[in-house]
Design a protein around this motif. Structure first.
Motif, PDB file in Angstrom:
ATOM      1  N   ASP A 241       0.805  -1.214   0.000  1.00  0.00           N
ATOM      2  CA  ASP A 241       0.000   0.000   0.000  1.00  0.00           C
ATOM      3  C   ASP A 241       0.843   1.271   0.000  1.00  0.00           C
ATOM      4  N   LYS A 242       1.841   1.333   0.870  1.00  0.00           N
ATOM      5  CA  LYS A 242       2.619   2.573   0.998  1.00  0.00           C
ATOM      6  C   LYS A 242       3.442   2.870  -0.256  1.00  0.00           C
ATOM      7  N   ALA A 243       3.752   1.824  -1.031  1.00  0.00           N
ATOM      8  CA  ALA A 243       4.540   2.023  -2.252  1.00  0.00           C
ATOM      9  C   ALA A 243       3.666   2.213  -3.479  1.00  0.00           C
ATOM     10  N   MET A 244       2.360   2.148  -3.293  1.00  0.00           N
ATOM     11  CA  MET A 244       1.444   2.136  -4.433  1.00  0.00           C
ATOM     12  C   MET A 244       1.244   3.539  -5.008  1.00  0.00           C
ATOM     13  N   PRO A 245       1.498   3.722  -6.304  1.00  0.00           N
ATOM     14  CA  PRO A 245       1.261   5.034  -6.914  1.00  0.00           C
ATOM     15  C   PRO A 245      -0.234   5.322  -7.036  1.00  0.00           C
ATOM     16  N   GLU A 246      -0.592   6.586  -7.131  1.00  0.00           N
ATOM     17  CA  GLU A 246      -2.006   6.973  -7.210  1.00  0.00           C
ATOM     18  C   GLU A 246      -2.699   6.359  -8.420  1.00  0.00           C
ATOM     19  N   THR A 247      -1.944   6.151  -9.511  1.00  0.00           N
ATOM     20  CA  THR A 247      -2.555   5.573 -10.719  1.00  0.00           C
ATOM     21  C   THR A 247      -3.049   4.149 -10.474  1.00  0.00           C
ATOM     22  N   THR A 248      -2.489   3.477  -9.469  1.00  0.00           N
ATOM     23  CA  THR A 248      -2.861   2.097  -9.177  1.00  0.00           C
ATOM     24  C   THR A 248      -3.874   1.994  -8.045  1.00  0.00           C
ATOM     25  N   ARG A 249      -3.942   3.011  -7.196  1.00  0.00           N
ATOM     26  CA  ARG A 249      -4.695   2.910  -5.951  1.00  0.00           C
ATOM     27  C   ARG A 249      -6.176   2.602  -6.176  1.00  0.00           C
ATOM     28  N   GLU A 250      -6.807   3.271  -7.127  1.00  0.00           N
ATOM     29  CA  GLU A 250      -8.241   3.035  -7.343  1.00  0.00           C
ATOM     30  C   GLU A 250      -8.497   1.630  -7.864  1.00  0.00           C
ATOM     31  N   THR A 251      -7.610   1.147  -8.741  1.00  0.00           N
ATOM     32  CA  THR A 251      -7.754  -0.229  -9.225  1.00  0.00           C
ATOM     33  C   THR A 251      -7.585  -1.206  -8.072  1.00  0.00           C
ATOM     34  N   ALA A 252      -6.610  -0.934  -7.216  1.00  0.00           N
ATOM     35  CA  ALA A 252      -6.381  -1.803  -6.053  1.00  0.00           C
ATOM     36  C   ALA A 252      -7.599  -1.810  -5.136  1.00  0.00           C
ATOM     37  N   ARG A 253      -8.182  -0.652  -4.904  1.00  0.00           N
ATOM     38  CA  ARG A 253      -9.386  -0.589  -4.046  1.00  0.00           C
ATOM     39  C   ARG A 253     -10.525  -1.376  -4.671  1.00  0.00           C
ATOM     40  N   ALA A 254     -10.642  -1.332  -5.997  1.00  0.00           N
ATOM     41  CA  ALA A 254     -11.699  -2.087  -6.669  1.00  0.00           C
ATOM     42  C   ALA A 254     -11.495  -3.590  -6.486  1.00  0.00           C
ATOM     43  N   VAL A 255     -10.240  -4.035  -6.570  1.00  0.00           N
ATOM     44  CA  VAL A 255      -9.936  -5.454  -6.357  1.00  0.00           C
ATOM     45  C   VAL A 255     -10.273  -5.854  -4.926  1.00  0.00           C
ATOM     46  N   VAL A 256      -9.844  -5.039  -3.967  1.00  0.00           N
ATOM     47  CA  VAL A 256     -10.116  -5.335  -2.556  1.00  0.00           C
ATOM     48  C   VAL A 256     -11.622  -5.326  -2.285  1.00  0.00           C
ATOM     49  N   ARG A 257     -12.339  -4.384  -2.883  1.00  0.00           N
ATOM     50  CA  ARG A 257     -13.789  -4.314  -2.662  1.00  0.00           C
ATOM     51  C   ARG A 257     -14.488  -5.553  -3.203  1.00  0.00           C
TER      52      ARG A 257
END
Length: 393
Positions: free
Chosen positions: A126-142
C-alpha cells in the motif's frame, strides 16, 4: 484425451504432473491445450515440477520483469485452470517470482483473479502504491470483501441474533417481565396433581423465564483485537469483513483494534471493510501487551463484553504482562477468546508457550475458519463452551 487408452491417459497425466525435466520415462509429448497448460506451469514451477514448490530447487523458467509477458501468463492460467487453481498459482507467483512489484501497475491488477491472498499482497504494498494504481487496487479489494460478506453475513447475523435473544432473557425477571408461555413449558416436569380434583393440577415454576429485554443494558460489547503482522494478512481481511457485519447489528457495540508495535482503533471506519483494510499496515513487529492494554481501557461493562484477540501470539512486548492482562480481564468478567488465525489456510504457526499460558487461564487459543467464527462468537456471547476444532491450539 478423447480415444486414448488407459495406459496412454496415465502417461499423459504423469507427464503433466512431472514436467519436462522429470518425465523422460513417460514418452509423452504434450500437444494442443496440454502444451499450453504445460507451458504455463513450467513458467512458474520450472520443467521439473516434482522438485519445485516452496523450499524446492531453483526454477528453470520464469516470468521475468516484462509486464506484457506477465499479463499474457495471467490470462493463460485463467483460460486453462479453474479459479481455485489460478488463485494458488498467483500466490506462488507472488512468493517465488517477485510478481508483487508488478502488482503496482494497474494493467496487472486488471488481469489477476481477486482473492484473499492477493488482497494481503496489495495491503503490504500500500505505501509504495502510486495513485494511478490505488483506485484499481481498491476495486480489487472491494470485490473480495463483498464476495466474503455475501457468503458470511447472513449466517453470522442469524446465529448471533439467536444467541443474543437467548442471552437477553432475564433469569430473575420481575413479575411483569415473566414470559408465562415459556415458563410453563420449561417447568412441565414439575407438574403436581391436585388432590381430590381428577385431571387437575399445577405447575411449580422452579425457573422463571423472562421476555428478552430491549433496553440498552443488555447490548453486548465486542472488541476485535487484530494482529496486523505480515503473517496475519488473511486473518486481517476476514476480521475486517466480520467487523463490518457485527457493527451492522444494533444489539452489538463493536470495536475494531489493529496492532503491530503500535495500536490503531479503526472503529469509525467499520461501515466499509475496504477503508478498514487500507487503514491497516501489514508487517512490522508485534506488541500484544500494548494492544490488550488499549482494549482494557475501553471496557466499561466487563460482564457484557467479549474480547477476541486474533494473533499468532509471537509477542515482541512484555510476555508476562500480556498474560497478566488477559487474566485480569477474565477475572473482571470479560469473555476472552484467542484465535491463532481467522482464515482457511490450515494450521498456523504460533507461539505454543503463550497459547498454553492463555489456556491455563481458561482462554484456549485455537485457529478458526471463517465458517466457524459465527458459532464461536455465539458461544462467547452466551458464555458457554467454545466450539474448538479437533486440531485447535
Amino acid at each position: 484425451m478423447t480415444g486414448a487408452s488407459g495406459d496412454d491417459e496415465r502417461l499423459r497425466r504423469w507427464r503433466m504432473v512431472l514436467g519436462a525435466d522429470g518425465a523422460e520415462g513417460t514418452g509423452h509429448t504434450p500437444t494442443g491445450r496440454d502444451a499450453a497448460m504445460d507451458g504455463a506451469l513450467s513458467t512458474l514451477y520450472g520443467g521439473g515440477r516434482r522438485q519445485s514448490g516452496r523450499g524446492g530447487s531453483e526454477r528453470s523458467a520464469g516470468l521475468g520483469a516484462s509486464a506484457p509477458s506477465v499479463a499474457r501468463w495471467l490470462g493463460d492460467i485463467r483460460t486453462y485452470f479453474p479459479v481455485p487453481v489460478v488463485q494458488v498459482m498467483q500466490r506462488d507467483a507472488i512468493d517465488r517470482l517477485g510478481l508483487a512489484a508488478l502488482l503496482l501497475e494497474p494493467e496487472m491488477l486488471e488481469a489477476v483473479e481477486p482473492d484473499v491472498h492477493l488482497v494481503g499482497a496489495l495491503l503490504a504494498l500500500d505505501k509504495a502504491m502510486p495513485e494511478t494504481t490505488r483506485e484499481t487496487a481498491r476495486a480489487v479489494v472491494r470485490k473480495v470483501t463483498e464476495d466474503l460478506e455475501r457468503r458470511l453475513a447472513t449466517r453470522t447475523r442469524a446465529v448471533l441474533t439467536g444467541a443474543l435473544d437467548r442471552s437477553a432473557r432475564a433469569r430473575r425477571p420481575r413479575h411483569r417481565d415473566i414470559d408465562w408461555d415459556r415458563t410453563i413449558r420449561a417447568n412441565l416436569r414439575n407438574y403436581v396433581p391436585l388432590p381430590g380434583r381428577h385431571g387437575a393440577g399445577t405447575v411449580v415454576p422452579e425457573r422463571l423465564v423472562g421476555y428478552g429485554r430491549t433496553d440498552r443494558s443488555v447490548k453486548k460489547d465486542v472488541i476485535l483485537c487484530v494482529d496486523q503482522s505480515g503473517s496475519m494478512a488473511s486473518s486481517v481481511v476476514h476480521a475486517s469483513v466480520f467487523g463490518a457485519v457485527l457493527a451492522s447489528m444494533r444489539t452489538l457495540s463493536t470495536r475494531l483494534v489493529v496492532f503491530d508495535t503500535s495500536v490503531v482503533d479503526l472503529t469509525d471506519q467499520l461501515d466499509d471493510p475496504v477503508d478498514v483494510l487500507f487503514g491497516t499496515r501489514l508487517g512490522g513487529g508485534t506488541d500484544i501487551n500494548r494492544a490488550l492494554a488499549y482494549c482494557q481501557s475501553r471496557i466499561t461493562r466487563p460482564a457484557e463484553t467479549v474480547v477476541v484477540l486474533i494473533s499468532d501470539l509471537h509477542e515482541g512486548g512484555i510476555r508476562d504482562e500480556m498474560v497478566r492482562r488477559a487474566a485480569a480481564m477474565k477475572a473482571s468478567g470479560v469473555q476472552f477468546v484467542t484465535l491463532l488465525a481467522l482464515s482457511d489456510e490450515g494450521a498456523p504457526s504460533y507461539d505454543r508457550e503463550h497459547a498454553a499460558a492463555l489456556a491455563a487461564l481458561g482462554a484456549p487459543a485455537f485457529a478458526c475458519t471463517p465458517d466457524l467464527f459465527p458459532e464461536v462468537m455465539a458461544a462467547a456471547l452466551e458464555r458457554r463452551p467454545l466450539p474448538i476444532p479437533d486440531d485447535g491450539g
